[in-house]
Design a protein around this motif. Structure first.
Motif, PDB file in Angstrom:
ATOM      1  N   PHE A   7       0.715  -1.155  -0.016  1.00  0.00           N
ATOM      2  CA  PHE A   7      -0.010  -0.116   0.145  1.00  0.00           C
ATOM      3  C   PHE A   7       1.046   1.366  -0.065  1.00  0.00           C
ATOM      4  CE2 PHE A   7      -3.876  -2.155   0.621  1.00  0.00           C
ATOM      5  CZ  PHE A   7      -3.778  -3.121   1.218  1.00  0.00           C
ATOM      6  N   VAL A   8       0.689   1.992  -0.924  1.00  0.00           N
ATOM      7  CA  VAL A   8       1.476   3.273  -0.934  1.00  0.00           C
ATOM      8  C   VAL A   8       0.485   4.429  -0.636  1.00  0.00           C
ATOM      9  CG1 VAL A   8       2.978   4.658  -2.571  1.00  0.00           C
ATOM     10  CG2 VAL A   8       3.081   2.322  -2.625  1.00  0.00           C
ATOM     11  N   GLY A   9       1.049   5.293   0.282  1.00  0.00           N
ATOM     12  CA  GLY A   9       0.169   6.564   0.397  1.00  0.00           C
ATOM     13  C   GLY A   9       1.126   7.696   0.517  1.00  0.00           C
ATOM     14  N   THR A  10       1.112   8.783  -0.465  1.00  0.00           N
ATOM     15  CA  THR A  10       1.977   9.866  -0.606  1.00  0.00           C
ATOM     16  C   THR A  10       1.455  10.895  -0.263  1.00  0.00           C
ATOM     17  OG1 THR A  10       1.742   9.848  -2.976  1.00  0.00           O
ATOM     18  CG2 THR A  10       3.604   8.247  -2.075  1.00  0.00           C
ATOM     19  N   GLY A  11       0.080  11.150  -0.233  1.00  0.00           N
ATOM     20  CA  GLY A  11      -0.561  12.610  -0.073  1.00  0.00           C
ATOM     21  C   GLY A  11      -0.292  13.202  -1.491  1.00  0.00           C
ATOM     22  N   ALA A  12       0.174  14.588  -1.379  1.00  0.00           N
ATOM     23  CA  ALA A  12       0.192  15.135  -2.548  1.00  0.00           C
ATOM     24  C   ALA A  12       1.607  14.971  -3.191  1.00  0.00           C
ATOM     25  CB  ALA A  12      -0.157  16.624  -2.564  1.00  0.00           C
ATOM     26  N   THR A  13       2.570  14.267  -2.383  1.00  0.00           N
ATOM     27  CA  THR A  13       3.874  14.239  -2.755  1.00  0.00           C
ATOM     28  C   THR A  13       4.109  13.086  -3.588  1.00  0.00           C
ATOM     29  OG1 THR A  13       4.413  14.888  -0.303  1.00  0.00           O
ATOM     30  CG2 THR A  13       6.358  13.797  -1.569  1.00  0.00           C
ATOM     31  N   ALA A  14       4.962  13.668  -4.451  1.00  0.00           N
ATOM     32  CA  ALA A  14       5.525  12.738  -5.932  1.00  0.00           C
ATOM     33  C   ALA A  14       6.550  11.589  -5.151  1.00  0.00           C
ATOM     34  CB  ALA A  14       6.440  13.493  -6.984  1.00  0.00           C
ATOM     35  N   PHE A  15       6.349  10.427  -5.478  1.00  0.00           N
ATOM     36  CA  PHE A  15       7.056   9.262  -4.927  1.00  0.00           C
ATOM     37  C   PHE A  15       7.449   8.327  -6.256  1.00  0.00           C
ATOM     38  CE2 PHE A  15       6.998   4.884  -3.358  1.00  0.00           C
ATOM     39  CZ  PHE A  15       7.875   5.057  -2.043  1.00  0.00           C
ATOM     40  N   THR A  16       8.663   7.886  -5.987  1.00  0.00           N
ATOM     41  CA  THR A  16       9.335   6.712  -6.821  1.00  0.00           C
ATOM     42  C   THR A  16       9.527   5.708  -6.131  1.00  0.00           C
ATOM     43  OG1 THR A  16      10.118   8.449  -8.548  1.00  0.00           O
ATOM     44  CG2 THR A  16      11.037   6.263  -8.584  1.00  0.00           C
ATOM     45  N   GLY A  17       9.003   4.432  -6.407  1.00  0.00           N
ATOM     46  CA  GLY A  17       9.129   3.630  -5.577  1.00  0.00           C
ATOM     47  C   GLY A  17      10.019   2.181  -6.499  1.00  0.00           C
ATOM     48  N   THR A  18      11.051   1.717  -5.982  1.00  0.00           N
ATOM     49  CA  THR A  18      11.758   0.632  -6.710  1.00  0.00           C
ATOM     50  C   THR A  18      11.356  -0.654  -6.303  1.00  0.00           C
ATOM     51  OG1 THR A  18      13.579   2.166  -6.966  1.00  0.00           O
ATOM     52  CG2 THR A  18      14.075  -0.057  -6.883  1.00  0.00           C
ATOM     53  N   LEU A  19      10.658  -1.643  -7.147  1.00  0.00           N
ATOM     54  CA  LEU A  19      10.413  -2.842  -6.794  1.00  0.00           C
ATOM     55  C   LEU A  19      11.684  -3.812  -6.776  1.00  0.00           C
ATOM     56  CD1 LEU A  19       7.146  -3.152  -9.045  1.00  0.00           C
ATOM     57  CD2 LEU A  19       7.104  -3.000  -6.522  1.00  0.00           C
ATOM     58  N   PRO A  20      11.868  -4.485  -5.503  1.00  0.00           N
ATOM     59  CA  PRO A  20      12.882  -5.222  -5.109  1.00  0.00           C
ATOM     60  C   PRO A  20      13.244  -6.556  -6.065  1.00  0.00           C
ATOM     61  CG  PRO A  20      11.135  -5.778  -3.736  1.00  0.00           C
ATOM     62  CD  PRO A  20      10.666  -4.974  -4.452  1.00  0.00           C
TER      63      PRO A  20
END
Length: 107
Positions: A25-38
């Motif tokens: 579950f990814v919750g970032t509000g209004a902030t941009a986010f880059t997630g790296t899948l392992p």
């Protein structure tokens, strides 16, 4: 809500390696986010489901530690995005084939 193998990933920074889990579950509000899948610790055939939390409106970009990732338009590239889809958020599921992350479903 709890699922076996699931982990909650809340963004505190602009980038991060996501946990090796069945459901993220990814919750970032209004902030941009880059997630790296392992991908370096994933086994061939493993699936990962990434769900945007309700109310998260910031851009979410996903990539793998290695290999390419399938975008919504069915092309393989270095990144893909998870759209902000209305009040319920959006989600995507990938399978690791040992080389690339392939999309199984989008919602």
């Amino acid at each position: 809500m709890s699922y076996k193998g699931s982990k909650l990933m809340s963004s505190l920074a602009a980038t991060g390696v996501l946990p090796n889990a069945d459901i993220i579950f990814v919750g970032t509000g209004a902030t941009a986010f880059t997630g790296t899948l392992p991908t370096n610790s994933m086994r061939i055939g493993q699936t990962t489901f990434v769900k945007r939390n309700v109310g998260a409106t910031g851009a979410i970009t996903l990539k793998g530690q290695s290999g390419k990732i399938q975008a919504l338009n069915n092309t393989l590239g270095t990144t893909t995005t998870l759209a902000a889809a209305g009040s319920l958020g959006s989600n995507v599921q990938f399978i690791w084939n040992g080389t690339d992350l392939i999309r199984l479903l989008n919602g």
